[in-house]
Design a protein around this motif. Structure first.
Motif, PDB file in Angstrom:
ATOM      1  N   LEU A   1       7.924  -6.039  -7.729  1.00 42.53           N
ATOM      2  CA  LEU A   1       8.324  -4.643  -7.841  1.00 42.53           C
ATOM      3  C   LEU A   1       7.537  -3.663  -8.861  1.00 42.53           C
ATOM      4  O   LEU A   1       7.458  -4.399  -9.752  1.00 42.53           O
ATOM      5  CB  LEU A   1       9.855  -4.342  -7.806  1.00 42.53           C
ATOM      6  CG  LEU A   1      10.811  -4.778  -6.741  1.00 42.53           C
ATOM      7  CD1 LEU A   1      12.314  -4.652  -7.123  1.00 42.53           C
ATOM      8  CD2 LEU A   1      10.662  -3.769  -5.543  1.00 42.53           C
ATOM      9  N   GLY A   2       6.993  -2.623  -8.676  1.00 36.45           N
ATOM     10  CA  GLY A   2       6.245  -1.882  -9.558  1.00 36.45           C
ATOM     11  C   GLY A   2       4.485  -2.104  -9.060  1.00 36.45           C
ATOM     12  O   GLY A   2       3.798  -1.305  -9.547  1.00 36.45           O
ATOM     13  N   ASP A   3       4.268  -3.078  -8.224  1.00 35.69           N
ATOM     14  CA  ASP A   3       2.945  -3.270  -8.024  1.00 35.69           C
ATOM     15  C   ASP A   3       2.746  -2.577  -6.667  1.00 35.69           C
ATOM     16  O   ASP A   3       2.528  -3.242  -5.549  1.00 35.69           O
ATOM     17  CB  ASP A   3       2.722  -4.751  -7.948  1.00 35.69           C
ATOM     18  CG  ASP A   3       2.674  -5.552  -9.304  1.00 35.69           C
ATOM     19  OD1 ASP A   3       2.686  -4.507 -10.292  1.00 35.69           O
ATOM     20  OD2 ASP A   3       2.599  -6.809  -9.308  1.00 35.69           O
ATOM     21  N   TRP A   4       2.563  -1.059  -6.633  1.00 35.94           N
ATOM     22  CA  TRP A   4       2.486  -0.570  -5.169  1.00 35.94           C
ATOM     23  C   TRP A   4       1.021  -0.576  -4.891  1.00 35.94           C
ATOM     24  O   TRP A   4       0.520   0.632  -4.576  1.00 35.94           O
ATOM     25  CB  TRP A   4       3.083   0.597  -5.434  1.00 35.94           C
ATOM     26  CG  TRP A   4       4.405   0.754  -5.923  1.00 35.94           C
ATOM     27  CD1 TRP A   4       5.088   1.222  -6.993  1.00 35.94           C
ATOM     28  CD2 TRP A   4       5.603   0.342  -4.981  1.00 35.94           C
ATOM     29  NE1 TRP A   4       6.334   0.855  -7.244  1.00 35.94           N
ATOM     30  CE2 TRP A   4       6.754   0.117  -5.774  1.00 35.94           C
ATOM     31  CE3 TRP A   4       5.790  -0.417  -3.736  1.00 35.94           C
ATOM     32  CZ2 TRP A   4       7.901  -0.254  -5.506  1.00 35.94           C
ATOM     33  CZ3 TRP A   4       7.029  -0.788  -3.235  1.00 35.94           C
ATOM     34  CH2 TRP A   4       8.346  -0.771  -4.284  1.00 35.94           C
ATOM     35  N   PHE A   5       0.613  -1.805  -4.460  1.00 33.95           N
ATOM     36  CA  PHE A   5      -0.709  -1.817  -3.773  1.00 33.95           C
ATOM     37  C   PHE A   5      -0.561  -3.167  -2.712  1.00 33.95           C
ATOM     38  O   PHE A   5       0.267  -3.820  -3.033  1.00 33.95           O
ATOM     39  CB  PHE A   5      -1.846  -2.089  -4.732  1.00 33.95           C
ATOM     40  CG  PHE A   5      -1.525  -3.384  -5.531  1.00 33.95           C
ATOM     41  CD1 PHE A   5      -1.838  -4.746  -5.284  1.00 33.95           C
ATOM     42  CD2 PHE A   5      -0.971  -3.075  -7.030  1.00 33.95           C
ATOM     43  CE1 PHE A   5      -1.463  -5.702  -6.062  1.00 33.95           C
ATOM     44  CE2 PHE A   5      -0.752  -3.997  -7.740  1.00 33.95           C
ATOM     45  CZ  PHE A   5      -1.016  -5.462  -7.268  1.00 33.95           C
ATOM     46  N   CYS A   6      -1.235  -2.724  -1.605  1.00 33.33           N
ATOM     47  CA  CYS A   6      -1.129  -3.479  -0.340  1.00 33.33           C
ATOM     48  C   CYS A   6      -1.259  -5.234  -0.694  1.00 33.33           C
ATOM     49  O   CYS A   6      -2.210  -5.589  -1.352  1.00 33.33           O
ATOM     50  CB  CYS A   6      -1.909  -2.870   0.608  1.00 33.33           C
ATOM     51  SG  CYS A   6      -1.928  -4.061   2.330  1.00 33.33           S
ATOM     52  N   ASN A   7      -0.378  -5.795  -0.353  1.00 35.39           N
ATOM     53  CA  ASN A   7      -0.462  -7.548  -0.116  1.00 35.39           C
ATOM     54  C   ASN A   7      -1.521  -7.726   1.049  1.00 35.39           C
ATOM     55  O   ASN A   7      -1.125  -7.746   2.054  1.00 35.39           O
ATOM     56  CB  ASN A   7       0.833  -7.912   0.083  1.00 35.39           C
ATOM     57  CG  ASN A   7       0.636  -9.496   0.123  1.00 35.39           C
ATOM     58  OD1 ASN A   7      -0.357 -10.123   0.509  1.00 35.39           O
ATOM     59  ND2 ASN A   7       1.664 -10.122  -0.737  1.00 35.39           N
ATOM     60  N   MET A   8      -2.838  -8.072   0.576  1.00 29.50           N
ATOM     61  CA  MET A   8      -3.833  -8.276   1.411  1.00 29.50           C
ATOM     62  C   MET A   8      -3.472  -9.600   2.244  1.00 29.50           C
ATOM     63  O   MET A   8      -4.281  -9.649   3.390  1.00 29.50           O
ATOM     64  CB  MET A   8      -5.372  -8.005   1.133  1.00 29.50           C
ATOM     65  CG  MET A   8      -5.592  -6.721   0.459  1.00 29.50           C
ATOM     66  SD  MET A   8      -5.430  -5.227   1.308  1.00 29.50           S
ATOM     67  CE  MET A   8      -6.915  -5.264   2.363  1.00 29.50           C
ATOM     68  N   GLU A   9      -2.897 -10.412   1.776  1.00 27.82           N
ATOM     69  CA  GLU A   9      -2.706 -11.716   2.743  1.00 27.82           C
ATOM     70  C   GLU A   9      -1.702 -11.397   3.772  1.00 27.82           C
ATOM     71  O   GLU A   9      -2.144 -11.915   4.978  1.00 27.82           O
ATOM     72  CB  GLU A   9      -1.952 -12.646   1.765  1.00 27.82           C
ATOM     73  CG  GLU A   9      -2.989 -13.669   0.915  1.00 27.82           C
ATOM     74  CD  GLU A   9      -2.182 -14.329  -0.089  1.00 27.82           C
ATOM     75  OE1 GLU A   9      -1.152 -14.872   0.066  1.00 27.82           O
ATOM     76  OE2 GLU A   9      -2.841 -14.470  -1.469  1.00 27.82           O
ATOM     77  N   LYS A  10      -0.914 -10.688   3.708  1.00 24.41           N
ATOM     78  CA  LYS A  10       0.057 -10.121   4.790  1.00 24.41           C
ATOM     79  C   LYS A  10      -0.581  -9.058   5.740  1.00 24.41           C
ATOM     80  O   LYS A  10      -0.391  -9.270   6.764  1.00 24.41           O
ATOM     81  CB  LYS A  10       1.388  -9.897   4.087  1.00 24.41           C
ATOM     82  CG  LYS A  10       2.342 -10.584   3.722  1.00 24.41           C
ATOM     83  CD  LYS A  10       3.550  -9.951   3.371  1.00 24.41           C
ATOM     84  CE  LYS A  10       4.672 -10.960   2.708  1.00 24.41           C
ATOM     85  NZ  LYS A  10       5.880 -10.466   2.248  1.00 24.41           N
ATOM     86  N   LEU A  11      -1.070  -8.170   5.014  1.00 25.87           N
ATOM     87  CA  LEU A  11      -1.792  -7.161   5.736  1.00 25.87           C
ATOM     88  C   LEU A  11      -3.146  -7.035   5.493  1.00 25.87           C
ATOM     89  O   LEU A  11      -3.693  -6.212   4.810  1.00 25.87           O
ATOM     90  CB  LEU A  11      -1.186  -5.695   5.427  1.00 25.87           C
ATOM     91  CG  LEU A  11       0.445  -5.612   5.527  1.00 25.87           C
ATOM     92  CD1 LEU A  11       0.749  -4.115   5.108  1.00 25.87           C
ATOM     93  CD2 LEU A  11       0.858  -6.089   6.978  1.00 25.87           C
ATOM     94  N   PRO A  12      -4.028  -8.016   6.047  1.00 23.11           N
ATOM     95  CA  PRO A  12      -5.395  -8.034   5.968  1.00 23.11           C
ATOM     96  C   PRO A  12      -6.250  -6.696   6.106  1.00 23.11           C
ATOM     97  O   PRO A  12      -7.160  -6.465   5.479  1.00 23.11           O
ATOM     98  CB  PRO A  12      -5.900  -9.178   7.032  1.00 23.11           C
ATOM     99  CG  PRO A  12      -4.884  -9.650   7.671  1.00 23.11           C
ATOM    100  CD  PRO A  12      -3.731  -8.847   7.265  1.00 23.11           C
ATOM    101  N   SER A  13      -5.622  -5.769   7.082  1.00 16.18           N
ATOM    102  CA  SER A  13      -6.606  -4.729   7.333  1.00 16.18           C
ATOM    103  C   SER A  13      -5.914  -3.518   6.498  1.00 16.18           C
ATOM    104  O   SER A  13      -5.922  -2.433   6.782  1.00 16.18           O
ATOM    105  CB  SER A  13      -6.585  -4.134   8.589  1.00 16.18           C
ATOM    106  OG  SER A  13      -5.651  -4.782   9.584  1.00 16.18           O
ATOM    107  N   GLY A  14      -4.948  -3.852   5.528  1.00 10.83           N
ATOM    108  CA  GLY A  14      -4.211  -2.861   4.512  1.00 10.83           C
ATOM    109  C   GLY A  14      -3.473  -2.035   5.250  1.00 10.83           C
ATOM    110  O   GLY A  14      -2.902  -2.178   6.500  1.00 10.83           O
ATOM    111  N   VAL A  15      -2.697  -1.176   4.412  1.00 16.60           N
ATOM    112  CA  VAL A  15      -1.532  -0.344   4.947  1.00 16.60           C
ATOM    113  C   VAL A  15      -2.261   0.613   6.033  1.00 16.60           C
ATOM    114  O   VAL A  15      -1.796   0.740   6.861  1.00 16.60           O
ATOM    115  CB  VAL A  15      -0.841   0.383   3.869  1.00 16.60           C
ATOM    116  CG1 VAL A  15       0.400   1.178   4.634  1.00 16.60           C
ATOM    117  CG2 VAL A  15      -0.019  -0.670   3.019  1.00 16.60           C
TER     118      VAL A  15
END
Ligand code: GLA
Length: 732
Positions: free
Chosen positions: A381-395
């Protein structure tokens, strides 16, 4: 004219459609409350206020020859601590010499068209032609402390809003140890207090208690309005019901600590006060500084609880919520939370969305788990950037794929929180609420960001808006998953720490305002572990709030029943989820789950792919049904036909404003063998019009359906449900 002032008599009267509210300056300069209740012909009602020399209820010095006159027994408009009113008070001021007293004397008034505004705080709004404001200034007898009382009047809705400003007009600092928003003294007892208590996953359970001697106090010191008590109460006659009796709603337009307190005093008068909870509160005012209290919205009904709710619903839809979605059809949504929790991949989300698309879902929402390092509730929480492992093409990539399916796309955020295991915490450990030399209380492994800090808000605005800029986001769910504790703000000096909780709320409001202003096309949904912050304050920023983490249809009936007393149906977030239900283990039919979810914003919270073809077809029909009756449900009048807390059948009804169409829902909470017949009395129809039921041949007169009732079929099975559609086919 809603507000009438008789300057000779120093008499202030407010008339709304069905209520009258009166105040008068006493011969000693105190502003007395005279009357609030059923509308009366215009006259001076101060004969109602009587004094008699009572022991142990003192007299202001100037009135010492007039022993019956006592601040302890006379009804006060804004009661203060320290000068002989021993009932619940609104204001306690500590002066530089340590004394804690304030005696307020009338100074002046002004009236203007339109409604006052409260800077930085949510409040009811209205056009110049729709409202009037009365401002009354009172001044302390011994110092320069002033109190401005605000009254906003929306005549046609029987609404009187109240708030006040406390101004330090002295040459030394003062502390406000308590600063509530309002006081109402009723010259009667025999009144009940309805309040709405609960816990996580069981919010707003209606409770009714007689107000007696001794304080009946409800509130929250959790930093939020809370699951445990809602900042909304109704005072009413002992015998008031849905359709009869005097009722007074009091809704606090605020999302932090609150207090609502009622007591019957020694002479059987009832006092009610409401405002920010004084526990932990201490506000420092330098000379010339002022403090503005949040607003309380009073609604009056001379004909029962139903009218209270109808008026609040109209008021909040038309004069509180600002989102364009309050008048636009909102998309039917599918949220992945119950289907996956934190465990998803981009592919899986797209598959779940496709399942939704198949049944007619229009918006797919990606819940918790898409950002930072977030595979459980222990981190990220607090790190409001995309987790690229889960979402490889980003949000942005996922958003594109979802839009490619012909659906809208939404995300979940929890801006006010910080996990210890996060980059944000590693970089800014000083940004959370924490007391030096103490280990903080944790909940879900998370700490609370100090939202009173401009740098924290700036960081949140930047990181959240960055996502909203790069990805096409149509919806945002703003969550808040713990209560405040260890409240201590690094930027405040020791003598201002008592302001931290309130400044936190103001900070949240400021960030919300900035985001909703810059992203007005996003549909924002409030949330706090379900309905832990379901209040009028949040509705000023967001048109809907996730009602409860309990998605069990049967539990939801009670939760939504309680919620309906103040809040419009269009604001109640409600979804169909799987069976057995994840919170209760109960199994209910798809029809019943849909019926309950339709009495709210309507959506799904499951992996639709797990349903059979037959069930999917049923879902398609439900979505069509919801869309067909959307206007009646979302903008019409809502009636509670039974009390599901005590009755075996839950029934409620929607009617459009002209009485042309109605949608009635019934759920069997307890079916019985060889069951007796049931009938329900409908509401809101045109008495002289004829209606069809479910487009049948037979015609029913509105008056008969309302007075003699509509027959219900014998209900069989586990929690069966039935909906009826009534259509006006002939006017009488
Ligand atoms: C809260 C919300 C849920 C879900 C979870 C995610 O409990 O109420 O709907 O978003 O958080 O952590």
């Amino acid at each position: 004219m809603a507000i009438i002032v008789d300057e000779n008599k120093q008499l202030f009267t407010i008339h709304t459609k069905t209520s009258t509210y009166q105040m008068k300056v006493s011969e000693y300069g105190h502003l007395l409350h005279i009357y609030y209740g059923n509308k009366l012909e215009h006259m001076d009602l101060s004969y109602l206020v009587r004094g008699v020399n009572r022991g142990f209820s003192g007299t202001p010095y100037e009135a010492k020859e007039d022993r019956p006159y006592s601040l302890d027994t006379y009804p006060q408009e804004y009661s203060t601590y320290g000068v002989g009113d021993y009932r619940s008070t609104c204001l306690s001021v500590e002066h530089e010499d340590g004394s804690q007293a304030l005696e307020l004397i009338y100074e002046s008034y002004q009236i203007y068209d339109g409604k006052y505004k409260l800077e930085g705080l949510p409040a009811v709004w209205a056009k110049e032609t729709e409202a009037q404001t009365l401002e009354i200034t009172l001044k302390d007898k011994a110092t320069g402390v002033k109190v401005l009382l605000y009254y906003g009047v929306l005549e046609y809705l029987d609404v009187i809003t109240r708030a006040c400003k406390i101004y330090n007009g002295t040459s030394t600092p003062i502390y406000l140890n308590k600063a509530l928003s309002c006081c109402v003294d009723f010259l009667q007892n025999k009144m009940d207090l309805l309040s709405f208590h609960g816990r996580h996953a069981m919010e707003r359970v209606m409770q009714r208690k007689e107000i007696e001697h001794g304080k009946l106090s409800i509130g929250s010191i959790r930093g939020t309005s809370s699951h445990q008590q809602n900042p909304f109460v109704i005072l009413c006659d002992n015998n008031a019901g849905e359709t009869y009796g005097n009722c007074y709603g009091a809704s606090f337009v605020y999302s932090g600590n609150f207090l609502a307190e009622a007591e019957v005093d020694q002479i059987n008068h009832t006092r009610f006060v409401m405002g920010i909870h004084p526990e932990g509160f201490r506000y420092y005012l330098e000379p010339q500084e002022e403090f503005v209290t949040p607003e309380v919205v009073f609604v009056y009904s001379n004909s029962g609880l139903e009218q209270i709710s109808l008026k609040y619903h109209d008021l909040y839809r038309n004069h509180l919520i600002r989102s364009k979605f309050v008048h636009e059809r909102k998309p039917v949504l599918l949220n992945n939370w119950e289907a996956t929790e934190f465990h998803f991949t981009e592919e899986k989300l797209v598959e779940i969305a496709k399942g939704g698309k198949e049944i007619g879902v229009e918006l797919f929402v990606m819940d918790d788990g898409w950002f930072g390092k977030r595979d459980s509730d222990t981190s990220g929480l607090g790190d409001w950037f995309c987790n690229m492992e889960k979402l490889p093409s980003g949000v942005e990539g996922l958003a594109e794929k979802i839009h490619g399916l012909g659906m809208k796309f939404g995300i979940w955020i929890e801006p006010e929180m910080i996990s210890e295991d996060s980059n944000l915490y590693r970089n800014h450990p000083e940004w959370c609420l924490k007391i030096p030399n103490r280990t903080p209380n944790v909940e879900r492994y998370q700490l609370v960001l100090d939202m009173s800090r401009p740098d924290v808000r700036e960081y949140l605005y930047d990181s959240i808006s960055q996502i909203l800029e790069i990805a096409k986001v149509d919806y945002v769910k703003w969550d808040m998953n713990r209560n405040l504790s260890d409240v201590w703000s690094q930027l405040l000096p020791a003598n201002r720490q008592g302001e931290a909780s309130h400044r936190y709320v103001l900070g949240v409001y400021e960030l919300m305002e900035r985001l909703i202003t810059n992203y007005p096309n996003i549909l924002w949904e409030g949330c706090s572990g379900g309905g832990g912050r379901f209040d009028a304050g949040i509705l000023y920023y967001m048109p809907q709030i996730w009602c409860s983490d309990d998605t069990d249809a049967i539990e939801r009936i009670s939760i939504q029943y309680g919620t309906s007393f103040a809040y419009p149906i269009s604001s109640i977030g409600s979804h169909v989820s799987v069976v057995p239900n994840q919170q209760t283990g109960r199994t209910t039919t798809l029809d019943t789950r849909a019926t309950v979810a339709m009495s709210g914003t309507f959506g799904y919270e499951m992996d639709i792919r797990t349903l059979s073809e037959e069930e999917k077809e049923r879902c398609r029909q439900h979505i069509e049904q919801f869309k067909m009756h959307y206007n009646v449900i979302q903008y019409g009048d809502y009636y509670r036909l039974t009390n599901p807390l005590t009755e075996e059948i839950a029934a409620w009804q929607f009617v459009d404003k002209e009485g042309k169409e109605s949608f009635v829902s019934v759920v069997g909470l307890h079916v019985r063998a060889n069951a007796p017949f049931n009938r329900i009395l409908l509401r809101g129809l045109n008495p002289t019009s004829y209606y069809t039921i479910d487009n049948g041949e037979e015609l029913y007169l509105g008056d008969c359906l309302m007075k003699a009732g509509m027959n219900l079929p014998i209900l069989m099975g586990d929690y069966p449900s039935k909906n009826f559609y009534l259509k006006e086919v002939r006017k009488g």
